[in-house]
Design a protein around this motif. Structure first.
Motif, PDB file in Angstrom:
ATOM      1  N   TYR A 134      54.047 -42.194  39.533  1.00 42.47           N
ATOM      2  CA  TYR A 134      55.428 -42.617  39.290  1.00 42.47           C
ATOM      3  C   TYR A 134      55.977 -43.510  40.402  1.00 42.47           C
ATOM      4  CZ  TYR A 134      56.056 -38.663  42.456  1.00 42.47           C
ATOM      5  OH  TYR A 134      55.969 -37.805  43.521  1.00 42.47           O
ATOM      6  N   ALA A 135      55.202 -43.698  41.489  1.00 39.82           N
ATOM      7  CA  ALA A 135      55.692 -44.450  42.639  1.00 39.82           C
ATOM      8  C   ALA A 135      54.902 -45.718  42.921  1.00 39.82           C
ATOM      9  CB  ALA A 135      55.697 -43.559  43.882  1.00 39.82           C
ATOM     10  N   LEU A 158      57.188 -34.152  40.971  1.00 43.72           N
ATOM     11  CA  LEU A 158      57.922 -35.338  41.392  1.00 43.72           C
ATOM     12  C   LEU A 158      58.584 -35.073  42.746  1.00 43.72           C
ATOM     13  CD1 LEU A 158      59.690 -36.313  38.047  1.00 43.72           C
ATOM     14  CD2 LEU A 158      57.613 -37.306  38.999  1.00 43.72           C
ATOM     15  N   GLN A 159      58.355 -35.962  43.690  1.00 43.77           N
ATOM     16  CA  GLN A 159      58.965 -35.788  45.002  1.00 43.77           C
ATOM     17  C   GLN A 159      59.248 -37.132  45.648  1.00 43.77           C
ATOM     18  OE1 GLN A 159      56.229 -34.457  48.237  1.00 43.77           O
ATOM     19  NE2 GLN A 159      54.768 -34.137  46.583  1.00 43.77           N
ATOM     20  N   GLN A 160      60.186 -37.128  46.559  1.00 42.43           N
ATOM     21  CA  GLN A 160      60.594 -38.339  47.257  1.00 42.43           C
ATOM     22  C   GLN A 160      59.552 -38.699  48.308  1.00 42.43           C
ATOM     23  OE1 GLN A 160      63.852 -38.888  46.055  1.00 42.43           O
ATOM     24  NE2 GLN A 160      63.735 -41.026  46.717  1.00 42.43           N
ATOM     25  N   HIS A 161      59.102 -39.947  48.279  1.00 46.65           N
ATOM     26  CA  HIS A 161      58.151 -40.428  49.287  1.00 46.65           C
ATOM     27  C   HIS A 161      58.810 -41.414  50.250  1.00 46.65           C
ATOM     28  CE1 HIS A 161      54.813 -38.445  47.287  1.00 46.65           C
ATOM     29  NE2 HIS A 161      55.272 -38.919  46.156  1.00 46.65           N
ATOM     30  N   THR A 162      59.726 -42.199  49.709  1.00 45.36           N
ATOM     31  CA  THR A 162      60.535 -43.106  50.529  1.00 45.36           C
ATOM     32  C   THR A 162      61.954 -43.065  49.963  1.00 45.36           C
ATOM     33  OG1 THR A 162      60.331 -45.120  49.182  1.00 45.36           O
ATOM     34  CG2 THR A 162      58.518 -44.645  50.717  1.00 45.36           C
ATOM     35  N   ALA A 163      62.850 -43.774  50.611  1.00 45.84           N
ATOM     36  CA  ALA A 163      64.226 -43.825  50.116  1.00 45.84           C
ATOM     37  C   ALA A 163      64.306 -44.512  48.753  1.00 45.84           C
ATOM     38  CB  ALA A 163      65.105 -44.555  51.132  1.00 45.84           C
ATOM     39  N   THR A 165      61.985 -44.117  46.230  1.00 53.25           N
ATOM     40  CA  THR A 165      61.286 -43.378  45.172  1.00 53.25           C
ATOM     41  C   THR A 165      62.277 -42.861  44.138  1.00 53.25           C
ATOM     42  OG1 THR A 165      59.729 -42.599  46.843  1.00 53.25           O
ATOM     43  CG2 THR A 165      59.627 -41.549  44.686  1.00 53.25           C
ATOM     44  N   HIS A 166      61.939 -43.043  42.877  1.00 49.06           N
ATOM     45  CA  HIS A 166      62.775 -42.538  41.781  1.00 49.06           C
ATOM     46  C   HIS A 166      62.129 -41.296  41.188  1.00 49.06           C
ATOM     47  CE1 HIS A 166      65.191 -46.149  41.988  1.00 49.06           C
ATOM     48  NE2 HIS A 166      64.099 -46.895  41.881  1.00 49.06           N
ATOM     49  N   ILE A 167      62.865 -40.191  41.152  1.00 51.21           N
ATOM     50  CA  ILE A 167      62.319 -38.947  40.592  1.00 51.21           C
ATOM     51  C   ILE A 167      63.189 -38.390  39.472  1.00 51.21           C
ATOM     52  CG2 ILE A 167      61.070 -38.332  42.698  1.00 51.21           C
ATOM     53  CD1 ILE A 167      63.339 -36.424  43.396  1.00 51.21           C
ATOM     54  N   ASP A 168      64.256 -39.095  39.136  1.00 50.03           N
ATOM     55  CA  ASP A 168      65.110 -38.671  38.024  1.00 50.03           C
ATOM     56  C   ASP A 168      64.441 -39.020  36.696  1.00 50.03           C
ATOM     57  OD1 ASP A 168      67.880 -37.849  36.959  1.00 50.03           O
ATOM     58  OD2 ASP A 168      67.580 -39.846  36.104  1.00 50.03           O
TER      59      ASP A 168
END
Length: 257
Positions: A134-135, A158-163, A165-168
């Protein structure tokens, strides 16, 4: 060591080795050296997972085509890699960026081949390496053509990798709809800070998206304007390679260069 898993594999291999002959619980128990109850529980698990089924006539167990499907996917990955080489080289020469060939596994992309950019500053990756689908651009392409409930199954990873990253889920679904329409996906620093990418799908003779072809590099070079300029190059390479894989349908509308 998981003994239950090993028992299951022994039972599965035993059924598979007998060229389609249906084996009863008693026959399998004797062949693999398990008790009847152990063999029965193992068969129930394998049946539930879709690897074996009970023949209604003989009452014995046979393998399903799931093993073939898994093997065919692996063989395809090897085959597309050999077919992709000249198209990857041409795309690398045209863009001056790193080129990746990726397949989807769960919520990751696996890089099955790559060509490094000749530029001193380039995106880092390794063959066999993984990235969150997803990233990255190749992953977004592959996710865009999965069943509607695919994302929901993997929502927990789903997790944040950078500012960036979209996980919604709603955001991702909307982005994937856009990918389906225009035929390519973009990554703007969503996996690694300052690294972007652009990718398009590869389709086979069954009209299925089976891999993705893309480029990646520093966002200093892959600006939004540069991605718009390079999108036709990636799409044309992916279209040509899809033809080699047997795809005969309409590809996506190619944007003007």
């Amino acid at each position: 060591m998981d003994k239950t898993l090993l028992k299951g594999l022994r039972v599965l291999e035993t059924i598979n080795e007998l060229d389609g002959q249906a084996l009863t619980i008693e026959q399998l128990a004797l062949q693999v050296g398990l008790t009847r109850s152990n063999t029965h529980r193992t068969l129930q698990s394998l049946s539930h997972a879709g690897y074996v089924y009970r023949d209604p006539v003989s009452g014995g167990y046979r393998c399903t085509l799931k093993l073939f499907e898994m093997g065919a996917r692996l063989l395809f990955s090897l085959d597309v890699r050999s077919l992709a080489a000249p198209f990857m080289r041409e795309l690398a020469d045209q863009t001056g960026e790193s080129v990746h060939l990726s397949v989807l596994e769960g919520m990751d992309v696996v890089y099955i081949d790559k060509i490094d950019s000749p530029q001193p500053i380039r995106a880092y990756s390794v063959i066999g390496g993984r990235a969150p689908a997803y990233a990255v651009a190749t992953g977004k392409v592959l996710l865009s053509f999965q069943p509607a409930d695919y994302l929901v199954q993997y929502q927990s990873v789903l997790q944040q990798h950078t500012a960036s990253t979209h996980i919604d889920l709603a955001f991702l679904r909307n982005e994937f709809r856009q990918v389906q329409l225009r035929g390519y996906a973009e990554n703007h620093g969503e996996w690694r800070e300052g690294v972007g990418g652009l990718a398009a799908p590869l389709l086979n003779g069954l009209n299925k998206v089976v891999a993705a072809l893309g480029i990646s590099g520093p966002l200093d070079r892959l600006s939004p304007e540069a991605m718009t300029r390079m999108a036709p190059l990636v799409l044309r390479s992916a279209q040509a390679l899809s033809s080699q894989l047997g795809y005969r349908g309409e590809y996506f509308d190619l944007p003007k260069e």
